[in-house]
Design an enzyme around this catalytic site. Structure first.
Site, PDB file in Angstrom:
ATOM      1  N   SER A   1      -0.714  -5.304  12.480  1.00  0.00           N
ATOM      2  CA  SER A   1      -0.634  -5.656  13.900  1.00  0.00           C
ATOM      3  C   SER A   1       0.688  -5.212  14.524  1.00  0.00           C
ATOM      4  O   SER A   1       1.772  -5.534  14.010  1.00  0.00           O
ATOM      5  CB  SER A   1      -0.767  -7.179  14.018  1.00  0.00           C
ATOM      6  OG  SER A   1      -0.196  -7.631  15.223  1.00  0.00           O
ATOM      7  N   GLY A   2       0.599  -4.552  15.661  1.00  0.00           N
ATOM      8  CA  GLY A   2       1.809  -4.160  16.384  1.00  0.00           C
ATOM      9  C   GLY A   2       2.575  -5.379  16.878  1.00  0.00           C
ATOM     10  O   GLY A   2       3.803  -5.428  16.813  1.00  0.00           O
ATOM     11  N   LEU A   3       1.826  -6.374  17.361  1.00  0.00           N
ATOM     12  CA  LEU A   3       2.470  -7.604  17.825  1.00  0.00           C
ATOM     13  C   LEU A   3       3.256  -8.248  16.683  1.00  0.00           C
ATOM     14  O   LEU A   3       4.420  -8.631  16.839  1.00  0.00           O
ATOM     15  CB  LEU A   3       1.402  -8.582  18.346  1.00  0.00           C
ATOM     16  CG  LEU A   3       1.915  -9.976  18.701  1.00  0.00           C
ATOM     17  CD1 LEU A   3       2.858  -9.930  19.889  1.00  0.00           C
ATOM     18  CD2 LEU A   3       0.754 -10.928  18.989  1.00  0.00           C
TER      19      LEU A   3
ATOM     20  N   ASP B   1       6.530  -6.566  21.733  1.00  0.00           N
ATOM     21  CA  ASP B   1       5.416  -5.643  21.461  1.00  0.00           C
ATOM     22  C   ASP B   1       5.293  -4.693  22.662  1.00  0.00           C
ATOM     23  O   ASP B   1       4.332  -4.741  23.425  1.00  0.00           O
ATOM     24  CB  ASP B   1       4.128  -6.460  21.263  1.00  0.00           C
ATOM     25  CG  ASP B   1       2.954  -5.594  20.844  1.00  0.00           C
ATOM     26  OD1 ASP B   1       3.170  -4.440  20.443  1.00  0.00           O
ATOM     27  OD2 ASP B   1       1.810  -6.083  20.927  1.00  0.00           O
TER      28      ASP B   1
ATOM     29  N   ASP C   1      -2.271  -0.449  13.738  1.00  0.00           N
ATOM     30  CA  ASP C   1      -2.194  -0.478  15.191  1.00  0.00           C
ATOM     31  C   ASP C   1      -1.182   0.594  15.615  1.00  0.00           C
ATOM     32  O   ASP C   1       0.022   0.423  15.446  1.00  0.00           O
ATOM     33  CB  ASP C   1      -1.707  -1.888  15.584  1.00  0.00           C
ATOM     34  CG  ASP C   1      -1.601  -2.077  17.069  1.00  0.00           C
ATOM     35  OD1 ASP C   1      -1.807  -1.107  17.825  1.00  0.00           O
ATOM     36  OD2 ASP C   1      -1.305  -3.221  17.474  1.00  0.00           O
TER      37      ASP C   1
ATOM     38  N   ASP D   1      -0.668   1.610  18.667  1.00  0.00           N
ATOM     39  CA  ASP D   1      -0.392   1.473  20.109  1.00  0.00           C
ATOM     40  C   ASP D   1      -1.019   2.653  20.873  1.00  0.00           C
ATOM     41  O   ASP D   1      -2.181   2.943  20.687  1.00  0.00           O
ATOM     42  CB  ASP D   1       1.120   1.341  20.346  1.00  0.00           C
ATOM     43  CG  ASP D   1       1.657  -0.010  19.874  1.00  0.00           C
ATOM     44  OD1 ASP D   1       0.847  -0.937  19.697  1.00  0.00           O
ATOM     45  OD2 ASP D   1       2.871  -0.134  19.676  1.00  0.00           O
TER      46      ASP D   1
ATOM     47  N   GLU E   1      -4.786   2.769  21.546  1.00  0.00           N
ATOM     48  CA  GLU E   1      -5.324   2.151  22.758  1.00  0.00           C
ATOM     49  C   GLU E   1      -5.079   3.068  23.963  1.00  0.00           C
ATOM     50  O   GLU E   1      -4.095   3.819  23.994  1.00  0.00           O
ATOM     51  CB  GLU E   1      -4.699   0.769  22.976  1.00  0.00           C
ATOM     52  CG  GLU E   1      -3.199   0.761  23.175  1.00  0.00           C
ATOM     53  CD  GLU E   1      -2.581  -0.610  22.886  1.00  0.00           C
ATOM     54  OE1 GLU E   1      -2.767  -1.141  21.782  1.00  0.00           O
ATOM     55  OE2 GLU E   1      -1.894  -1.131  23.782  1.00  0.00           O
TER      56      GLU E   1
ATOM     57  N   LYS F   1       3.737   0.821  25.998  1.00  0.00           N
ATOM     58  CA  LYS F   1       2.691  -0.174  26.267  1.00  0.00           C
ATOM     59  C   LYS F   1       3.269  -1.580  26.361  1.00  0.00           C
ATOM     60  O   LYS F   1       4.430  -1.808  25.982  1.00  0.00           O
ATOM     61  CB  LYS F   1       1.589  -0.110  25.206  1.00  0.00           C
ATOM     62  CG  LYS F   1       1.998  -0.209  23.741  1.00  0.00           C
ATOM     63  CD  LYS F   1       2.508  -1.540  23.248  1.00  0.00           C
ATOM     64  CE  LYS F   1       1.543  -2.694  23.347  1.00  0.00           C
ATOM     65  NZ  LYS F   1       0.632  -2.797  22.186  1.00  0.00           N
TER      66      LYS F   1
ATOM     67  N   ASN G   1       1.879  -5.665  25.366  1.00  0.00           N
ATOM     68  CA  ASN G   1       0.804  -6.380  24.685  1.00  0.00           C
ATOM     69  C   ASN G   1      -0.258  -6.795  25.708  1.00  0.00           C
ATOM     70  O   ASN G   1       0.047  -7.168  26.830  1.00  0.00           O
ATOM     71  CB  ASN G   1       1.365  -7.617  23.968  1.00  0.00           C
ATOM     72  CG  ASN G   1       0.277  -8.326  23.186  1.00  0.00           C
ATOM     73  OD1 ASN G   1      -0.435  -9.183  23.719  1.00  0.00           O
ATOM     74  ND2 ASN G   1       0.113  -7.954  21.935  1.00  0.00           N
ATOM     75  N   SER G   2      -1.519  -6.740  25.280  1.00  0.00           N
ATOM     76  CA  SER G   2      -2.642  -6.989  26.192  1.00  0.00           C
ATOM     77  C   SER G   2      -2.696  -8.416  26.725  1.00  0.00           C
ATOM     78  O   SER G   2      -3.399  -8.687  27.695  1.00  0.00           O
ATOM     79  CB  SER G   2      -3.954  -6.683  25.471  1.00  0.00           C
ATOM     80  OG  SER G   2      -3.936  -5.377  24.996  1.00  0.00           O
TER      81      SER G   2
ATOM     82  N   ARG H   1      -9.374   2.479  21.190  1.00  0.00           N
ATOM     83  CA  ARG H   1      -9.426   1.103  21.715  1.00  0.00           C
ATOM     84  C   ARG H   1      -9.504   1.098  23.237  1.00  0.00           C
ATOM     85  O   ARG H   1      -8.689   1.718  23.909  1.00  0.00           O
ATOM     86  CB  ARG H   1      -8.171   0.375  21.227  1.00  0.00           C
ATOM     87  CG  ARG H   1      -7.863  -0.906  21.953  1.00  0.00           C
ATOM     88  CD  ARG H   1      -6.789  -1.651  21.215  1.00  0.00           C
ATOM     89  NE  ARG H   1      -6.100  -2.602  22.039  1.00  0.00           N
ATOM     90  CZ  ARG H   1      -5.127  -3.401  21.593  1.00  0.00           C
ATOM     91  NH1 ARG H   1      -4.745  -3.322  20.328  1.00  0.00           N
ATOM     92  NH2 ARG H   1      -4.531  -4.244  22.393  1.00  0.00           N
TER      93      ARG H   1
ATOM     94  N   HIS I   1     -11.633  -4.461  23.501  1.00  0.00           N
ATOM     95  CA  HIS I   1     -10.748  -5.624  23.592  1.00  0.00           C
ATOM     96  C   HIS I   1     -11.063  -6.450  24.843  1.00  0.00           C
ATOM     97  O   HIS I   1     -11.455  -5.905  25.876  1.00  0.00           O
ATOM     98  CB  HIS I   1      -9.291  -5.165  23.622  1.00  0.00           C
ATOM     99  CG  HIS I   1      -8.337  -6.210  23.116  1.00  0.00           C
ATOM    100  ND1 HIS I   1      -8.740  -7.411  22.599  1.00  0.00           N
ATOM    101  CD2 HIS I   1      -6.980  -6.241  23.047  1.00  0.00           C
ATOM    102  CE1 HIS I   1      -7.695  -8.117  22.235  1.00  0.00           C
ATOM    103  NE2 HIS I   1      -6.608  -7.433  22.497  1.00  0.00           N
TER     104      HIS I   1
HETATM  105  C1  SPV Z   1      -1.973  -6.438  17.838  1.00  0.00           C
HETATM  106  O1  SPV Z   1      -2.248  -7.245  16.946  1.00  0.00           O
HETATM  107  O2  SPV Z   1      -0.860  -5.935  17.973  1.00  0.00           O
HETATM  108  C2  SPV Z   1      -3.007  -6.022  18.784  1.00  0.00           C
HETATM  109  C3  SPV Z   1      -4.037  -6.955  19.186  1.00  0.00           C
HETATM  110  O3  SPV Z   1      -2.900  -4.925  19.289  1.00  0.00           O
HETATM  111  S1  SPV Z   1      -3.478  -7.701  20.649  1.00  0.00           S
HETATM  112  O4  SPV Z   1      -2.267  -8.424  20.356  1.00  0.00           O
HETATM  113  O5  SPV Z   1      -4.561  -8.552  21.049  1.00  0.00           O
HETATM  114  O6  SPV Z   1      -3.253  -6.683  21.648  1.00  0.00           O
HETATM  115 MG    MG Z   2      -1.069  -4.160  19.249  1.00  0.00          MG
END
Ligand code: SPV
Ligand code: MG
Length: 282
Positions: free
Chosen positions: A36-38, A48, A76, A78, A105, A111, A113-114, A150, A181
């Protein structure tokens, strides 16, 4: 990873962000991992928002591939850290280190975080993102390596029509799977997408906000992969906050959840080194 995603039953991906968390997921019986990027960012104390460099991400993946003991790792990536060339360099570096797939994505670098509140990021041009996916597919060596595209259409409020159009463009440009997502707390977006998309590649989802949905529902909708995206990070933060407070305020750890030092040695396979020392040292 492609074989795994194409099997009839759901593939569940467990979040990890370090060699240790990859090992813990593997020991618990998970069949696939999500880098996970986060979580990789948060565990290093940064946002993130592409504050980690892509080489830091690749180095972390190296740890997770080894820690995960052979479990397929989906990374991930990004937005791909720039244009098609940056993205394909990242894919090659990941594949060389034993990563099983990369997800990009369709947002713009850098980017966000979503789930960041008020996040109003513009999406990438769909055709240009498709070409980025194609450039990545063109450098992949293994038939089983997955390049996942994504969709952030639901996240940015563009909705179903945009998601469907983009998914078709990405599939046409060679995406091996689509990650759809959503930040709703129901499966409304995912249901709409699954009921209307006519594509053939597997669909992956990230049920962070609709976590209480039974996974049988995802199966019924025809989803192929589910990512538990951040749950090791979030649960470990709670335990770390607890022990830090307990030691700061009470100077004891009697109520703090933690494993023994012996358990840490076990996770590090200290016994193996002890054995090897007998074998290789005079
Ligand atoms: C992550 O886990 O970094 C993701 C999922 O990309 S989210 O945090 O929902 O964007
Ligand atoms: Mg991410």
């Amino acid at each position: 990873m492609l074989k795994l995603l194409r099997k009839p039953s759901l593939t569940l991906f467990m979040e990890c962000h370090s060699g240790l968390s990859a090992k813990i997921a593997q020991e618990a019986g998970h069949e696939a991992l999500w880098a996970s990027g986060l979580s990789m960012s948060a565990s290093r104390g940064v946002r993130d928002a592409n504050e980690l460099s892509w080489t830091q991400v690749v180095d972390s993946c190296d740890e997770m591939v080894r820690g995960g003991g052979g479990l397929p790792l989906l990374v991930d990536g990004d937005t791909g850290y720039g244009n098609f060339n940056n993205a394909r360099r990242f894919v090659s570096a990941c594949e060389q280190r034993g990563v099983a797939g990369v997800c990009f994505e369709d947002k713009l670098f850098p980017k966000q975080n979503s789930f960041v509140l008020g996040e109003t990021q513009k999406l990438a041009d769909a055709k240009e993102f498709g070409l980025k996916i194609k450039a990545c597919k063109d450098v992949v060596q293994s038939d089983d390596f997955a390049v996942v595209a994504r969709l952030e259409s639901f996240i940015t409020g563009l909705g179903l029509e945009d998601a469907l159009q983009r998914a078709t463009i990405y599939e046409d440009h060679g995406a091996d799977a689509i990650l759809c997502h959503s930040k709703k707390d129901t499966t409304e977006d995912i249901e709409a997408f699954m009921e209307n998309w006519k594509g053939n590649v597997p669909v992956i989802i990230v049920p962070t906000t609709y976590i209480n949905t039974p996974i049988s529902k995802f199966d019924e909708l025809g989803v192929s992969g589910v990512i538990w995206a951040n749950h090791q990070l979030r649960s470990s933060v709670l335990a770390m906050q607890q022990v830090c407070k307990d030691l700061a305020w009470n100077h004891n750890i009697k109520d703090s959840p933690m494993v023994s030092v012996k358990e840490i040695f076990r996770l590090q396979e200290q016994d193996q080194l002890n054995e090897d020392e007998k074998k290789y040292e005079l």
